[in-house]
Design an enzyme around this catalytic site. Structure first.
Site, mmCIF file in Angstrom:
data_model
loop_
_atom_site.group_PDB
_atom_site.id
_atom_site.type_symbol
_atom_site.label_atom_id
_atom_site.label_comp_id
_atom_site.label_asym_id
_atom_site.label_seq_id
_atom_site.Cartn_x
_atom_site.Cartn_y
_atom_site.Cartn_z
ATOM 1 N N ASP A 123 19.916 -5.323 8.129
ATOM 2 C CA ASP A 123 21.297 -4.841 8.269
ATOM 3 C C ASP A 123 21.780 -4.860 9.710
ATOM 4 O OD1 ASP A 123 19.655 -2.799 8.979
ATOM 5 O OD2 ASP A 123 20.807 -1.222 7.980
ATOM 6 N N ASP A 126 11.849 -4.554 2.909
ATOM 7 C CA ASP A 126 12.113 -3.186 2.441
ATOM 8 C C ASP A 126 12.863 -3.101 1.106
ATOM 9 O OD1 ASP A 126 10.960 -2.473 4.813
ATOM 10 O OD2 ASP A 126 12.862 -2.182 5.859
ATOM 11 N N MET A 129 4.821 0.298 3.797
ATOM 12 C CA MET A 129 6.075 0.219 4.554
ATOM 13 C C MET A 129 7.289 0.440 3.651
ATOM 14 S SD MET A 129 5.535 -2.933 7.133
ATOM 15 C CE MET A 129 4.972 -2.675 8.801
ATOM 16 N N GLU A 158 6.214 5.119 3.913
ATOM 17 C CA GLU A 158 6.260 5.541 5.323
ATOM 18 C C GLU A 158 7.415 6.501 5.593
ATOM 19 O OE1 GLU A 158 6.935 2.443 8.214
ATOM 20 O OE2 GLU A 158 8.358 1.403 6.925
ATOM 21 N N GLN A 183 -4.027 -21.363 -15.143
ATOM 22 C CA GLN A 183 -2.651 -20.854 -15.162
ATOM 23 C C GLN A 183 -2.480 -19.661 -16.112
ATOM 24 O OE1 GLN A 183 0.147 -24.551 -15.179
ATOM 25 N NE2 GLN A 183 -1.902 -25.228 -15.675
#
Ligand code: ATP
Length: 750
Positions: free
Chosen positions: A111, A158, A200, A257, A658
Site C-alpha cells: 500500500d 500479507d 508474518m 505477528e 500428480q
C-alpha cells in the site's frame, strides 16, 4: 516481431517488500506490452531507481524476462526510497521518466508503494511545470505527456488489501508456512512437545488463520480477534492439556505477528512459551518463521496470479483515458477485476483503524465473509472434543465416503466433515474403499480422534475406488444403507462419484433406501466437474507439475533440447493449461482443441526457427488425451526426426505423482470449507425431510449447491467434463505470453 509504437511508453517496477510471483507479473507486463506494440521499460530498485535514473531504467525486450518465472523475489530489484517521499525526489523521478518518454506505470508493491504512485500521479502536472520553470524541459516535451497513467498490483505476502481476494505472494507464503508447520508437527508429535510458531502478516491474520486451518494447529491468535477473556493464558493452557488428554501427541500454537490482547499489547511468542511451559510442565519451543515466508519459488497460483494481473494491468492502461483515475488490478471471485486504486488503499487501512479503535467485530467484517467463515470453522476444528449432543436432539447417522481416483485434500475434507458433524451432535460413519466397500459393509463409526492429524495428509485414509454401481450393486447398496441406518451421505470424489450418485438418484423409484440426502464434494486433480471452478486436489497437482517442470528445465541447461511433458487431466485440459501458463510453456495441447497434423507442422517450424536463432530449451505441455493418435511418443519421434542435428527431444510423462503428495494449502482450505457446508446441507435436508441430492462447488466468489438432477444437463457425458469450462478464457493470454522469443533461457535480467 511486430513493430513498436513510439506513441506510448510504459514502465514496470516492483517496490516495497518483495513477494513471490512478482517476476511472473513483470514478465507478463513486458510481454503483453510488446505484443500490443508498446515500448516497455523496467525500473530497477523501486522508486530509488526512478529517482536515480540512468542504468536503473532499462528498455526490455521479449528475452529480457525469459527464465524468471520460477524465481522467488523480484529480478528487477526493490527498495524503500526516502528520496521519493520528498517532492524534490519525485521531481527527479518525473524528469527521468520524461527523458525516456514514459507516461504509463505499472507499480507492483504494497500500500505504501501504491500510495506513493498516486501522489506522484497527482503531482505530475505540477512537477512538469517546475521542470519547465527550471529550464530542464521544454513546454513541447511536457505537452506530449500531460498525464501519468497508473495501474497497481498488490505484491505482498500479507493478503491485507481490499480489492483483491489474494495478493501476489500470499499463497506462496502459505506454502512456506504449511511446509514448516507440517515438519514441526512430526518432530513435536515424536517428543510430545508444544511449539509456538510465529508467522508474518503484520496487522492481518490471514496467514496465521489459514496456516492454522491448513495444518490442523491447536490454537491460533490473530490480530482481528484478541482473546476475549483476561485470563486467556489459563484458557489456552487448559485447551492444550485437554487436547493431550484426548490423545493428541503434540500441541501447535500459531501466533500472528500482529496478535494483541484486548488492551492492544502485542502478544509475544516468548510470553506464550513461558506461560505454557509453566502450565504444561514441559519444554515449549518457539519457531519464528521470519523471512523464509517471503522466499523460495513462487507457487503455481502466484505465478498465474502475477501473469493474469500483469496482462490485465497493461490492457487497463491501454484502455484508460489519459486523465483516468489509477486502478488497482486484483482477482475477485476467481476473475480479474479493477477498482479505483486509492479507494482500495483507504479501505485496506480501515481494518487496522478498527482494531486500533478496539472495534474487532468491524475488523473481522472488513476481512470479508470467507475469512470470518474460516475463523468459525477453525474454532470447531481446534476443539479438544466436540460439544456434547443436546439431550432432546435427534442424532442423525451421516456417512462419508470417497469414489474415484485419489486426490490430495480428500483426508482434509473427511476430517472437517467428521468433526463438524460430531460437534453438531450427530453420529459420523466412515465407509471404506468406495462403493465396493459400502457393498461389502465396510462401514464404521468415527470419533473426534479418528481424524486427528488428517489435515495435512496426502492420499486417502478411507480408501477409494472408481467402481460405478450397476446391476445387482443397487440392491446391495440399498441393504447396506438400511443396515447401517445411514440418513445422509457425503461422497468426496471425482467423476465416478458424480455418476454413481446420479444413478442412485435415478434408482430411487426401485430402491426407497436411496431416498436420503446425498451431497457431492468435488475432489479430483482433473478439475472436470460441473458447478465447481476448482476441485480439491487440482491446486496440489498444478504445483506438483510446476515443481517437476522447473527441475526438468534445469536438467537441460547446456543443451538444445525440447521437452514434451505429458500431464494428467483425462479429457479436461485444466492442468495442462494452468501448468503451461505457470511454467511459460510455448505450446499447450488440450483435448478441448484437439491436435491436427497441421498444428504439429506449425509447431515444428516454430521449434526449428527458435533453435536456429539460439534457443536452448523448448517446453511443450500436453494433456494426456490431447489426441490419442498423435500421442506423446509420436510427437516426440516426429520432432526428434525433423529436428535432426538442431535439437533433440525428450518426453516426460509425469504420471501418478500428480495424484500424490500432501495437499497444498489452498486444497486444504478449500476441502475444509466445502466439507463444512456439505455437512450443514445434509443436516438441513435430513431435518426437514427434504432428501434432496446436490453437488457443491466454488463459483466465482460463492459456494453454490446444484441439484443432482442437473448433472447430465451440465456436462458432456462422453468427454466427462463440464459444458462450461471457465478457464478456457485464459487460453488467449497463454498464447500471447508464449510467443517464442529467441530464447526462454538466455539473457536473464537483474
Ligand atoms: P510492503 O507492504 O512490503 O511494506 P509497501 O509498498 O507498503 O510494501 P513501503 O515501505 O510502505 O512499502 O513503501 C515503499 C516505497 O514507496 C517507500 O520507500 C517510498 O519510496 C514509497 N512511498 C510509500 N509511501 C509513500 C508516500 N506517502 N509518498 C511517497 N512515496 C511513498
Amino acid at each position: 516481431m511486430t513493430t513498436i509504437s513510439k506513441t506510448r511508453r510504459l514502465a514496470v517496477m516492483t517496490s516495497g517488500g518483495d513477494a513471490q510471483g512478482m517476476n511472473a507479473a513483470v514478465r507478463s507486463v513486458v510481454r503483453t506490452a510488446l505484443a500490443r506494440n508498446v515500448q516497455v521499460y523496467a525500473i530497477y530498485e523501486g522508486y530509488q531507481g526512478m529517482v536515480d535514473g540512468g542504468e536503473f531504467i532499462r528498455e526490455m525486450n521479449w528475452d529480457s524476462v525469459g527464465g524468471i518465472m520460477h524465481r522467488g523475489g523480484t529480478v528487477i530489484g526493490t527498495a524503500r526510497s526516502d528520496d521519493f517521499r520528498t517532492r524534490d525526489g519525485r521531481k527527479k523521478a518525473a524528469l527521468n521518466l520524461i527523458q525516456h518518454e514514459i507516461d504509463s506505470l505499472v507499480v507492483i508493491g504494497g500500500d505504501g508503494s501504491l500510495t506513493g504512485a498516486n501522489i506522484f500521479r497527482q503531482e505530475w502536472p505540477g512537477l512538469l511545470s517546475d521542470l519547465i520553470a527550471d529550464g530542464t524541459i521544454t513546454q513541447d516535451v511536457a505537452d506530449k505527456h500531460p498525464n501519468l497513467i497508473i495501474a497497481g498490483l498488490v505484491g505482498s505476502i500479507d493478503n491485507d488489501t481490499y480489492g483483491t481476494d489474494m495478493t501476489i505472494g500470499a499463497d506462496s507464503a502459505l506454502h512456506r508456512i504449511t511446509e514448516a508447520v507440517d515438519a514441526i508437527t512430526s518432530t513435536a508429535a515424536s517428543h510430545q512437545r508444544t511449539f509456538v510458531v510465529k508467522v508474518m502478516g503484520r496487522n492481518c491474520g490471514y496467514l496465521a488463520l489459514m496456516g492454522a486451518l491448513a495444518t490442523g494447529a491447536d490454537w491460533v491468535q490473530i490480530p482481528e480477534s484478541p482473546p476475549e477473556v483476561e485470563n486467556w493464558e489459563v484458557v489456552l493452557a487448559e485447551r492444550l492439556i485437554a487436547g493431550r488428554k484426548a490423545g493428541r501427541r503434540d500441541s501447535i500454537v500459531i501466533l500472528a505477528e500482529g496478535a494483541r490482547d484486548r488492551q492492544g499489547n502485542y502478544i509475544g511468542s516468548s510470553h506464550v512459551a513461558k506461560v505454557l511451559e509453566h502450565a504444561l510442565g514441559e519444554e515449549v519451543r518457539i519457531t519464528v518463521l521470519g523471512h523464509v515466508q517471503r522466499g523460495g519459488a513462487p507457487s503455481a497460483f502466484d505465478r498465474n496470479l502475477g501473469t493474469l494481473l500483469g496482462s490485465a494491468a497493461v490492457e487497463t492502461i491501454l484502455d484508460s483515458a489519459p486523465e483516468a483515475e489509477p486502478q488497482l488490478i486484483g482477482m475477485r471471485g476467481n476473475r480479474v477485476n479493477h477498482l479505483p486504486l486509492m479507494e482500495c488503499v483507504e479501505k485496506s487501512h480501515e481494518a487496522s483503524e478498527a482494531m486500533n479503535a478496539g472495534d474487532y467485530q468491524r475488523a473481522l467484517e472488513l476481512r470479508g465473509s470467507s475469512f470470518q467463515e474460516a475463523f468459525q470453522t477453525l474454532k470447531t476444528m481446534l476443539r479438544s472434543l466436540p460439544h456434547t449432543p443436546q439431550p432432546d436432539q435427534k442424532r442423525l447417522r451421516l456417512a462419508v465416503m470417497h469414489s474415484g481416483a485419489p486426490a490430495p485434500g480428500m483426508n482434509t475434507a473427511v476430517r472437517a466433515a467428521v468433526r463438524i458433524g460430531l460437534d453438531k451432535g450427530h453420529i459420523m460413519l466412515g465407509i471404506q474403499n468406495g462403493f465396493p466397500g459400502l457393498i461389502a459393509g465396510e462401514v464404521f463409526e468415527m470419533n473426534w480422534m479418528s481424524v486427528n492429524g488428517w489435515a495435512p495428509m496426502g492420499g486417502c485414509e478411507l480408501g477409494t475406488n472408481r467402481h460405478i454401481p450397476a446391476g445387482s450393486d443397487f440392491y446391495a447398496i440399498a441393504r447396506a444403507i438400511e443396515t447401517h441406518k445411514i440418513e445422509g451421505l457425503l461422497i468426496i470424489g471425482g467423476w465416478p462419484a458424480y455418476e454413481s450418485a446420479h444413478k442412485l438418484l435415478i434408482e430411487r423409484t426401485n430402491f426407497p433406501a436411496f431416498d436420503i440426502p446425498i451431497v457431492l464434494l468435488p475432489a479430483t486433480i482433473n478439475n472436470n466437474l460441473p458447478g465447481s471452478e476448482l476441485s480439491v486436489g487440482a491446486d496440489t497437482a498444478s504445483n506438483t507439475i510446476v515443481e517437476a517442470v522447473d527441475k526438468i528445465k534445469h536438467s537441460a541447461v547446456a543443451l538444445r533440447r525440447c521437452f514434451v511433458v505429458e500431464v494428467m487431466g483425462r479429457t479436461c485440459g485444466y492442468l495442462a493449461l494452468m501448468s503451461g501458463l505457470a511454467t511459460g510453456a510455448e505450446r499447450v495441447y488440450l483435448n478441448e482443441e484437439g491436435v491436427t497434423l497441421r498444428d504439429l507442422q506449425i509447431d515444428l517450424d516454430m521449434l526449428i526457427r527458435g533453435f536456429s536463432s539460439g534457443k536452448r530449451l523448448g517446453l511443450i505441455i500436453r494433456n494426456e488425451h490431447a489426441n490419442d493418435v498423435y500421442s506423446t511418443a509420436f510427437m516426440c519421434a516426429l520432432f526428434e526426426e525433423e529436428g535432426k542435428e538442431l535439437f533433440d527431444v525428450r518426453q516426460s510423462i509425469l504420471g501418478h505423482m500428480q495424484q500424490g503428495g500432501n495437499p497444498s494449502p489452498f486444497d486444504r482450505i478449500q476441502a475444509t470449507r466445502l466439507a463444512t457446508r456439505c455437512i450443514d446441507y445434509l443436516i438441513n435436508q435430513a431435518e426437514s425431510d427434504s432428501n434432496h441430492c446436490a453437488f457443491i462447488g466454488l463459483q466465482g466468489k460463492e459456494i453454490k449447491f446444484h441439484d443432482l438432477q442437473d448433472f447430465t444437463r451440465m456436462v458432456d457425458l462422453e468427454k466427462q467434463r463440464p459444458r462450461d469450462q471457465w478457464w478456457l478464457s485464459l487460453r488467449a493470454i497463454a498464447k500471447v505470453l508464449a510467443q517464442p522469443g529467441p530464447s526462454e533461457q538466455t539473457a536473464p535480467v537483474g
